[in-house]
Design a protein around this motif. Sequence first.
Motif, PDB file in Angstrom:
ATOM      1  N   LYS A 150       0.971  -1.114   0.074  1.00 48.25           N
ATOM      2  CA  LYS A 150      -0.002   0.063  -0.041  1.00 48.25           C
ATOM      3  C   LYS A 150       0.956   1.159  -0.060  1.00 48.25           C
ATOM      4  CE  LYS A 150      -2.298   0.453   3.859  1.00 48.25           C
ATOM      5  NZ  LYS A 150      -2.933   0.312   4.919  1.00 48.25           N
ATOM      6  N   SER A 151       0.431   2.402  -0.059  1.00 53.26           N
ATOM      7  CA  SER A 151       0.941   3.422  -0.280  1.00 53.26           C
ATOM      8  C   SER A 151       1.457   4.254   0.784  1.00 53.26           C
ATOM      9  CB  SER A 151       0.360   4.390  -1.456  1.00 53.26           C
ATOM     10  OG  SER A 151      -0.737   4.810  -0.723  1.00 53.26           O
ATOM     11  N   SER A 152       0.731   3.977   1.903  1.00 57.66           N
ATOM     12  CA  SER A 152       0.812   4.734   3.395  1.00 57.66           C
ATOM     13  C   SER A 152       0.552   3.498   4.326  1.00 57.66           C
ATOM     14  CB  SER A 152      -0.133   5.720   3.293  1.00 57.66           C
ATOM     15  OG  SER A 152      -0.037   6.377   4.745  1.00 57.66           O
ATOM     16  N   VAL A 153       1.532   3.654   5.313  1.00 57.69           N
ATOM     17  CA  VAL A 153       1.132   2.709   6.464  1.00 57.69           C
ATOM     18  C   VAL A 153       1.118   3.615   7.872  1.00 57.69           C
ATOM     19  CG1 VAL A 153       2.228   0.978   7.934  1.00 57.69           C
ATOM     20  CG2 VAL A 153       2.560   0.639   5.509  1.00 57.69           C
ATOM     21  N   TRP A 158      11.147  -1.662   2.474  1.00 54.49           N
ATOM     22  CA  TRP A 158       9.746  -1.743   2.565  1.00 54.49           C
ATOM     23  C   TRP A 158       9.259  -2.219   1.144  1.00 54.49           C
ATOM     24  CZ3 TRP A 158       5.959   2.851   2.898  1.00 54.49           C
ATOM     25  CH2 TRP A 158       4.498   2.606   2.746  1.00 54.49           C
ATOM     26  N   GLN A 159       8.932  -3.400   1.004  1.00 57.88           N
ATOM     27  CA  GLN A 159       8.391  -3.870  -0.275  1.00 57.88           C
ATOM     28  C   GLN A 159       7.038  -3.657  -0.351  1.00 57.88           C
ATOM     29  OE1 GLN A 159       6.898  -8.204  -1.127  1.00 57.88           O
ATOM     30  NE2 GLN A 159       9.030  -8.473  -1.666  1.00 57.88           N
ATOM     31  N   PHE A 160       6.669  -2.469  -1.341  1.00 58.23           N
ATOM     32  CA  PHE A 160       5.589  -1.876  -1.323  1.00 58.23           C
ATOM     33  C   PHE A 160       4.733  -2.294  -2.574  1.00 58.23           C
ATOM     34  CE2 PHE A 160       8.720   0.890  -3.456  1.00 58.23           C
ATOM     35  CZ  PHE A 160       7.969   1.274  -4.776  1.00 58.23           C
ATOM     36  N   CYS A 187       1.054   0.356 -11.514  1.00 59.47           N
ATOM     37  CA  CYS A 187       1.817   0.236  -9.931  1.00 59.47           C
ATOM     38  C   CYS A 187       2.132   1.282  -9.359  1.00 59.47           C
ATOM     39  CB  CYS A 187       2.874  -0.734 -10.367  1.00 59.47           C
ATOM     40  SG  CYS A 187       2.784  -2.113 -11.167  1.00 59.47           S
ATOM     41  N   LEU A 188       2.346   1.206  -8.091  1.00 54.86           N
ATOM     42  CA  LEU A 188       3.022   2.319  -7.255  1.00 54.86           C
ATOM     43  C   LEU A 188       4.229   2.856  -7.902  1.00 54.86           C
ATOM     44  CD1 LEU A 188       1.840   0.876  -3.730  1.00 54.86           C
ATOM     45  CD2 LEU A 188       0.640   2.662  -5.094  1.00 54.86           C
TER      46      LEU A 188
END
Length: 277
Positions: free
Chosen positions: A216-219, A233-235, A247-248
């Motif tokens: 996801k784009s934000s955690v 971070w594998q995003f 994709c992001l």
Amino acid sequence: MKHVYLALFIALNIFSTNSHAFGAKRPSVPSSGSGSSGGSSGGGTTTPTTPSTGAAFSSPWNQSDTSIIIDAYEGNSIDWDKMSKDTKVAAVIHRSGMGLKIDSQYKARKKIALERGYLWGAYHLGTRGNTIAQADFFLSLVQDEPNTLMVLDLEDTGASNFMSVDEAVVFMNYVYEKTGRVPVVYANHATTTLLNSKVKNQPLFQRSKLWYARFKSSVTDFPTGIWSNYFMWQFSSEINCTSTGSCLYNVPGTKYDMDVNVYYGSPTDLALQWNND
């Protein structure tokens, strides 16, 4: 990593392998409390920010001073010439093997990546059983190469075909005893939370760096505990990409099925942290 591997585990061929060719046994596992200090991502390595600032968890790949790492396996395609056009891509981590089965592209791509100046890493996808044999197999592939980042990939530790938490402890301890180095730990959100509960007092996990998988784009709910922040971070992966390549982050020369990761720092910063200290 690649969740499409699930069906492969059932038919996985397990074969015997010779022990790796290392020298004398290294020191035993350090006592608890000798690992990372507060505010670090493990291994005594401090990241440029902490989760409380939010910057590290809000699309950091869009920032100019961050680095991109791809992690691949034999099923991915890579056009190295096209990928070289993206100067943010600083490293390649490749699956070395799954259980006791070698990844057919590991050795060839290692040669290419190093020739092109990328940092190189190897991840071992842990399966259930044969833990010491898996560790020996992994070490036989990476050899005693200090510039190869060693990673233990922990998927669903509760599933019968993936390495369990207890087996992961054995694997980590064995690799340390043989090499004096602490593998990076790859874990998704649920597994990171579980590790915080089950191995928070394990000295090697306290010293390890975390490779966090969250697509996801934000955690906003990073599971702090053993780790106060991620190392990588594998995003992005096929999980949150489409076949059209939406994709992001799109790495030139790769398709939507490529796992993409971010390091919160420059390629120079990443090179300094690219170790298993």
